[in-house]
Design an enzyme around this catalytic site. Structure first.
Site, PDB file in Angstrom:
ATOM      1  N   TYR A 221      14.202 -24.908  25.308  1.00  0.00           N
ATOM      2  CA  TYR A 221      14.819 -23.956  24.379  1.00  0.00           C
ATOM      3  C   TYR A 221      14.566 -24.344  22.926  1.00  0.00           C
ATOM      4  O   TYR A 221      14.401 -23.503  22.062  1.00  0.00           O
ATOM      5  CB  TYR A 221      16.335 -23.848  24.625  1.00  0.00           C
ATOM      6  CG  TYR A 221      16.933 -22.686  23.864  1.00  0.00           C
ATOM      7  CD1 TYR A 221      16.842 -21.386  24.381  1.00  0.00           C
ATOM      8  CD2 TYR A 221      17.540 -22.870  22.620  1.00  0.00           C
ATOM      9  CE1 TYR A 221      17.345 -20.312  23.677  1.00  0.00           C
ATOM     10  CE2 TYR A 221      18.040 -21.787  21.920  1.00  0.00           C
ATOM     11  CZ  TYR A 221      17.953 -20.517  22.445  1.00  0.00           C
ATOM     12  OH  TYR A 221      18.435 -19.449  21.748  1.00  0.00           O
TER      13      TYR A 221
ATOM     14  N   PHE B  91       1.390   0.036   5.089  1.00  0.00           N
ATOM     15  CA  PHE B  91       1.243   0.022   6.548  1.00  0.00           C
ATOM     16  C   PHE B  91       2.585   0.466   7.124  1.00  0.00           C
ATOM     17  O   PHE B  91       3.642   0.168   6.566  1.00  0.00           O
ATOM     18  CB  PHE B  91       0.842  -1.355   7.077  1.00  0.00           C
ATOM     19  CG  PHE B  91       0.606  -1.311   8.567  1.00  0.00           C
ATOM     20  CD1 PHE B  91      -0.537  -0.719   9.075  1.00  0.00           C
ATOM     21  CD2 PHE B  91       1.564  -1.782   9.457  1.00  0.00           C
ATOM     22  CE1 PHE B  91      -0.730  -0.616  10.450  1.00  0.00           C
ATOM     23  CE2 PHE B  91       1.368  -1.683  10.826  1.00  0.00           C
ATOM     24  CZ  PHE B  91       0.220  -1.106  11.325  1.00  0.00           C
ATOM     25  N   THR B  92       2.528   1.175   8.257  1.00  0.00           N
ATOM     26  CA  THR B  92       3.711   1.848   8.806  1.00  0.00           C
ATOM     27  C   THR B  92       4.933   0.922   8.914  1.00  0.00           C
ATOM     28  O   THR B  92       5.952   1.161   8.282  1.00  0.00           O
ATOM     29  CB  THR B  92       3.383   2.425  10.193  1.00  0.00           C
ATOM     30  OG1 THR B  92       2.789   1.387  10.985  1.00  0.00           O
ATOM     31  CG2 THR B  92       2.411   3.587  10.085  1.00  0.00           C
TER      32      THR B  92
ATOM     33  N   ASP C  83      -0.276  -9.643   3.736  1.00  0.00           N
ATOM     34  CA  ASP C  83      -0.245  -9.225   5.128  1.00  0.00           C
ATOM     35  C   ASP C  83      -1.534  -9.778   5.721  1.00  0.00           C
ATOM     36  O   ASP C  83      -2.619  -9.229   5.529  1.00  0.00           O
ATOM     37  CB  ASP C  83      -0.177  -7.696   5.249  1.00  0.00           C
ATOM     38  CG  ASP C  83      -0.119  -7.245   6.706  1.00  0.00           C
ATOM     39  OD1 ASP C  83      -0.508  -8.046   7.588  1.00  0.00           O
ATOM     40  OD2 ASP C  83       0.301  -6.110   6.962  1.00  0.00           O
TER      41      ASP C  83
ATOM     42  N   LYS D 225      -3.429  -9.427  16.495  1.00  0.00           N
ATOM     43  CA  LYS D 225      -4.741  -9.024  15.970  1.00  0.00           C
ATOM     44  C   LYS D 225      -5.634 -10.265  15.898  1.00  0.00           C
ATOM     45  O   LYS D 225      -6.154 -10.707  16.900  1.00  0.00           O
ATOM     46  CB  LYS D 225      -4.601  -8.346  14.604  1.00  0.00           C
ATOM     47  CG  LYS D 225      -3.366  -7.464  14.414  1.00  0.00           C
ATOM     48  CD  LYS D 225      -3.333  -6.235  15.264  1.00  0.00           C
ATOM     49  CE  LYS D 225      -2.032  -5.462  15.229  1.00  0.00           C
ATOM     50  NZ  LYS D 225      -1.356  -5.201  13.991  1.00  0.00           N
TER      51      LYS D 225
ATOM     52  N   ARG E  90      -4.168   8.642  12.402  1.00  0.00           N
ATOM     53  CA  ARG E  90      -3.685   7.954  11.207  1.00  0.00           C
ATOM     54  C   ARG E  90      -3.834   8.963  10.069  1.00  0.00           C
ATOM     55  O   ARG E  90      -4.862   9.036   9.421  1.00  0.00           O
ATOM     56  CB  ARG E  90      -4.491   6.672  10.931  1.00  0.00           C
ATOM     57  CG  ARG E  90      -4.008   5.466  11.748  1.00  0.00           C
ATOM     58  CD  ARG E  90      -2.566   5.144  11.454  1.00  0.00           C
ATOM     59  NE  ARG E  90      -2.065   3.946  12.106  1.00  0.00           N
ATOM     60  CZ  ARG E  90      -0.861   3.863  12.704  1.00  0.00           C
ATOM     61  NH1 ARG E  90      -0.093   4.933  12.821  1.00  0.00           N
ATOM     62  NH2 ARG E  90      -0.428   2.739  13.207  1.00  0.00           N
TER      63      ARG E  90
ATOM     64  N   PHE F  12       5.242   8.876  14.731  1.00  0.00           N
ATOM     65  CA  PHE F  12       3.976   9.002  15.459  1.00  0.00           C
ATOM     66  C   PHE F  12       4.023   8.377  16.848  1.00  0.00           C
ATOM     67  O   PHE F  12       3.294   8.782  17.746  1.00  0.00           O
ATOM     68  CB  PHE F  12       2.828   8.374  14.648  1.00  0.00           C
ATOM     69  CG  PHE F  12       3.051   6.934  14.294  1.00  0.00           C
ATOM     70  CD1 PHE F  12       3.796   6.588  13.179  1.00  0.00           C
ATOM     71  CD2 PHE F  12       2.533   5.922  15.088  1.00  0.00           C
ATOM     72  CE1 PHE F  12       4.020   5.248  12.856  1.00  0.00           C
ATOM     73  CE2 PHE F  12       2.736   4.587  14.774  1.00  0.00           C
ATOM     74  CZ  PHE F  12       3.495   4.248  13.650  1.00  0.00           C
TER      75      PHE F  12
HETATM   76  C1  LIG Z   1      -0.239  -4.480  13.453  1.00  0.00           C
HETATM   77  C2  LIG Z   1       0.015  -4.647  12.028  1.00  0.00           C
HETATM   78  C3  LIG Z   1       1.282  -4.998  11.558  1.00  0.00           C
HETATM   79  C4  LIG Z   1       2.498  -5.117  12.449  1.00  0.00           C
HETATM   80  O1  LIG Z   1       2.351  -6.078  13.412  1.00  0.00           O
HETATM   81  P1  LIG Z   1       2.995  -5.935  14.889  1.00  0.00           P
HETATM   82  O2  LIG Z   1       2.588  -7.183  15.571  1.00  0.00           O
HETATM   83  O3  LIG Z   1       2.424  -4.709  15.513  1.00  0.00           O
HETATM   84  O4  LIG Z   1       4.471  -5.824  14.732  1.00  0.00           O
HETATM   85  C5  LIG Z   1       1.420  -5.194  10.201  1.00  0.00           C
HETATM   86  N1  LIG Z   1       0.392  -5.035   9.342  1.00  0.00           N
HETATM   87  C6  LIG Z   1      -0.837  -4.680   9.764  1.00  0.00           C
HETATM   88  C7  LIG Z   1      -1.942  -4.536   8.787  1.00  0.00           C
HETATM   89  C8  LIG Z   1      -1.065  -4.465  11.114  1.00  0.00           C
HETATM   90  O5  LIG Z   1      -2.284  -4.095  11.516  1.00  0.00           O
END
Ligand SMILES: *Cc1c(COP(=O)(O)O)cnc(C)c1O
Length: 459
Positions: free
Chosen positions: A74, A126-127, A217, A260, A384, A451
């Site tokens: 843990y 970004f969303t 980011d 990613k 998008r 979306f």
């Molecule tokens: C995917 C993504 C996020 C969010 O990450 P999650 O792991 O999906 O929560 C933030 N910024 C960018 C540029 C992304 O491509």
């Protein structure tokens, strides 16, 4: 287009997952049942899945080996220490807080670094990032260079911040009114466009003068580093790792979606140099994610992420990754299919405005194009454009982004060039009878991040 420009896969396959194509009639039924939203289609009904490159990566034999070495204690898991040391070595930040994925890190950062009413300038939104900023009282301001909003302009480093826009915001609102600058590398919604090292350095110089913090980011930082090596003078002989390290030397911290560029299926983290912010983040992570030594991840997930992050910096891997995306884009360009140029790091973005000139933006051309691509080819993509952009918090009007696109996102190490040919051939065929693509209207519109689960019908 010269096929020799594209390297063969720098891996061999030792585990396969069979895929199959259902009939066109079945696909027509599937998309209708899914409310013309590709997010609502079952994976089993998809032939080639280009919905996202998020968490869809294929892991290496070394990563799978690491999965068997999960220390599921843990607290104080040894995999955490491995991840912590790897991130610090590669990124150069002082502190790291693990989270279950990127938005977990965005949630923490937005809560601890934004005071209600403060501005958060960024190179395009970004969303999930903007959502968390706004939820915590931040006001997003787009300071990306104007050219990034023009899908047809082909230029280097289209993701750069416009320093004049940043300066203007500082002059008008004052440095205290700015929570931090959010700098995305690469810029997902602009088409995976990179930011130059020069731009990062200049943003650092300008913000330092005013005592403003910069958070990257970092989600696609390795892809960005490849473009710098390929296209920015002075970097051709540097390693990807050296470039990534220099990039982060211009930041106070970063949020990262491990799904990613860390080559895993789940995970993320938040980094910072500031000791106080780190303390705040550690206090908050236990509320939302878990102990600061796992942040919502299993020990095995942290192990796979530590190994994946190192693998992602190997030149052969990232060269193939970028060039496979470029191959798909160039095949479409050759046939006159309108896409965002230059071709970005993780995806090819179809320009739905030029693909469907007979539809207005309120008829959701990109949403409909994605649905039609599925029916035509069995390939899943994502909108998008106006649907993803959502509504203004105050006026409730639709945000109307200039870019109205369909994203064909390539999972890492999953598909071959032949798969890219199937995608290209299908879309080129659809382009020949594009007038058949009808507009859509909402039958269900969720209030947040619409979306993901919205439903539509054909007009
Ligand atoms: C995917 C993504 C996020 C969010 O990450 P999650 O792991 O999906 O929560 C933030 N910024 C960018 C540029 C992304 O491509």
């Amino acid at each position: 287009m010269n096929f020799n420009d594209f390297p063969a896969e720098p891996f061999r396959i030792k585990c396969v997952e069979p895929v199959k194509m259902i009939s066109r009639k079945e696909r027509e039924e599937v998309i209708r049942k899914a409310g013309f939203n590709t997010f609502l289609i079952d994976s089993e009904d998809v032939y080639i899945d280009l919905l996202t490159d998020s968490g869809t990566n294929a892991m290496s034999d070394k990563q799978w080996g690491g999965m068997m070495q999960g220390d599921e204690a843990y607290a104080g898991s040894k995999n955490f220490h491995h991840l912590d040391a790897t991130v610090k070595e590669l990124f150069g930040f002082k502190h790291m807080v693990p989270t279950h994925q990127g938005r977990g890190a965005e949630n923490l950062l937005s809560q601890i670094a934004i005071k209600p009413g403060q501005y958060v300038p960024g190179n395009m939104y970004f969303t999930t990032t903007r959502y968390h900023q706004e939820r915590n009282g931040g006001i997003f301001v787009d300071i990306i260079r104007d050219e990034a909003h023009d899908a047809s302009l082909n230029m280097l480093f289209k993701g750069n911040i416009d320093l004049a826009k940043l300066q203007k915001l500082i002059d008008e609102k004052g440095a205290d009114a700015i929570a931090y600058v959010c700098l995305a590398v690469t810029v997902n919604l602009a088409g995976g466009q990179p930011v130059s090292m020069k731009n990062m350095r200049e943003v650092r110089e300008l913000t330092s003068k005013h005592g403003i913090k910069v958070f990257f980011d970092a989600t696609r930082c390795v892809e960005n580093a490849y473009f710098i090596k390929e296209q920015e003078p002075g970097y051709e002989n540097k390693t990807i790792q050296e470039i990534v390290h220099e990039m982060f030397s211009y930041a106070d911290g970063c949020t990262m979606s491990g799904k990613k560029d860390c080559l895993v299926n789940i995970g993320g983290f938040l980094c910072m140099n500031d000791d106080e912010l780190f303390q705040d983040a550690k206090e908050l992570v236990v509320v939302y994610e878990g102990m600061p030594s796992y942040g919502g991840m299993a020990g095995r997930d942290m192990e796979a992420m530590a190994i994946g992050l190192k693998e992602s910096m190997q030149y052969e891997y990232i060269e193939h990754r970028i060039k496979q995306v470029r191959y798909l884009g160039e095949r479409l360009l050759e046939a006159g299919v309108p896409i965002i140029e230059p071709i970005g790091g993780h995806a090819v973005f179809l320009d739905a405005r030029r693909f469907c000139p007979h539809l207005s933006q309120e008829e959701f051309p990109a949403q409909s194009l994605a649905a039609n691509i599925y029916v035509e080819t069995g390939v899943r993509s994502m909108e998008r454009g106006i649907v993803s952009a959502g509504r203004d918090k105050v006026t409730h009007e639709n945000h109307k982004p200039k870019l109205e696109t369909v994203r064909l996102t390539i999972p890492r190490r999953v598909y071959t060039y032949k798969h890219m040919d199937v995608v290209a051939d299908g879309i080129i065929n659809l382009f020949k009878h594009k007038e058949d693509i009808k507009g859509l209207r909402f039958v269900y519109e969720p209030k947040q991040l619409r979306f993901f689960t919205a439903r539509f019908e054909q007009i």
